[in-house]
Scaffold this active site. Structure first.
Site, PDB file in Angstrom:
ATOM      1  N   HIS A  35     -19.458  27.412 116.043  1.00 47.54           N
ATOM      2  CA  HIS A  35     -18.548  26.509 116.209  1.00 47.54           C
ATOM      3  C   HIS A  35     -19.364  25.170 115.828  1.00 47.54           C
ATOM      4  O   HIS A  35     -18.596  24.106 115.352  1.00 47.54           O
ATOM      5  CB  HIS A  35     -17.485  26.489 117.171  1.00 47.54           C
TER       6      HIS A  35
ATOM      7  N   HIS B  92      -6.966  22.127 109.424  1.00 49.97           N
ATOM      8  CA  HIS B  92      -6.294  21.460 110.614  1.00 49.97           C
ATOM      9  C   HIS B  92      -5.106  21.196 110.070  1.00 49.97           C
ATOM     10  O   HIS B  92      -4.696  20.664 109.162  1.00 49.97           O
ATOM     11  CB  HIS B  92      -7.022  20.066 111.312  1.00 49.97           C
TER      12      HIS B  92
ATOM     13  N   TYR C  80     -13.483  13.215 114.648  1.00 45.60           N
ATOM     14  CA  TYR C  80     -14.783  13.080 113.873  1.00 45.60           C
ATOM     15  C   TYR C  80     -15.190  11.687 113.730  1.00 45.60           C
ATOM     16  O   TYR C  80     -16.321  11.173 113.373  1.00 45.60           O
ATOM     17  CB  TYR C  80     -15.079  13.765 112.866  1.00 45.60           C
TER      18      TYR C  80
ATOM     19  N   ARG D  10     -19.767  24.260 112.484  1.00 45.43           N
ATOM     20  CA  ARG D  10     -18.165  23.653 111.899  1.00 45.43           C
ATOM     21  C   ARG D  10     -18.442  22.130 112.223  1.00 45.43           C
ATOM     22  O   ARG D  10     -17.779  21.396 111.334  1.00 45.43           O
ATOM     23  CB  ARG D  10     -17.031  24.545 112.508  1.00 45.43           C
TER      24      ARG D  10
ATOM     25  N   LYS E 212      -6.634  30.304 111.636  1.00 41.98           N
ATOM     26  CA  LYS E 212      -5.413  30.461 112.682  1.00 41.98           C
ATOM     27  C   LYS E 212      -4.087  30.641 112.390  1.00 41.98           C
ATOM     28  O   LYS E 212      -3.558  29.985 111.151  1.00 41.98           O
ATOM     29  CB  LYS E 212      -5.410  29.103 113.760  1.00 41.98           C
TER      30      LYS E 212
ATOM     31  N   ARG F 192     -14.505  28.794 110.713  1.00 36.55           N
ATOM     32  CA  ARG F 192     -14.725  29.357 111.993  1.00 36.55           C
ATOM     33  C   ARG F 192     -15.213  30.596 111.971  1.00 36.55           C
ATOM     34  O   ARG F 192     -15.273  31.527 111.113  1.00 36.55           O
ATOM     35  CB  ARG F 192     -13.203  29.534 112.686  1.00 36.55           C
TER      36      ARG F 192
END
Length: 188
Positions: A148, A174, A183, A151, A76, A52
């Site tokens: 992004h 994730h 995806y 990404r 995150k 990110r």
């Protein structure tokens, strides 16, 4: 409401975007010297590692281990993960680290930050976005390119070539496989 699919570049566009400039052609002011080395390293890391933009600008020099070909990234929630560095990203980072020393001459410099702005401070997200947009225009990519999107392109291309959903989940950082499963719905 239906979930929107990630907006990824096709492989040809992604490669065109991150390939280093041909040294035999005349470079623009944005593609010269230190900024060119920095931008090349940033774009290789964004696409080649699938990180990110916040993770990119938060990188420190100490986060990169070129010998082990890996980087420590804080995602995150300050979750740490180790991402592998491919050959082009390693090469671009090595070239940037050589040039980076010239950025450290300004007062108020940030010696820990991996990517620096013109005044020697940690680079901002706005500078990364602007440089990426300029690179896309210069390389003839008509669609809107933003960090992004690189990404999304990374995840799509890795999943397409490997078929390893769990591996892509780990690389992306994730927490839930559901975040990565989106995806699988892309038309390869």
């Amino acid at each position: 409401a239906p979930k929107r699919l990630p907006n990824a570049l096709n492989e040809t566009e992604a490669v065109r975007l991150v390939l280093p400039a041909d040294p035999s052609t005349e470079r623009s002011a944005a593609e010269s010297g230190m900024a060119a080395a920095r931008d090349q390293a940033m774009f290789e890391v964004l696409y080649g590692c699938g990180i990110r933009i916040g993770e990119l600008i938060g990188l420190d020099v100490a986060s990169v281990d070129l010998r082990a070909a890996e980087m420590r990234v804080f995602g995150k929630g300050r979750k740490e993960r180790i991402v592998p560095l491919g050959g082009p990203a390693k090469q671009a980072l090595r070239a940037w680290l050589d040039e980076r020393e010239k950025f450290l001459t300004a007062p108020g410099r940030d010696e820990a930050a991996l990517f620096l702005g013109q005044r020697g401070e940690r680079i901002s997200a706005a500078v990364v976005r602007r440089a990426l947009r300029a690179r896309a225009v210069e390389r003839g990519i008509a669609s809107h390119v933003y960090p992004h999107r690189l990404r999304h392109s990374f995840a799509s291309h890795v999943l397409q070539s490997s078929g390893d959903l769990r591996g892509v989940q780990e690389l992306m950082g994730h927490a839930s496989i559901a975040s990565t499963q989106v995806y699988t719905h892309l038309d390869f």
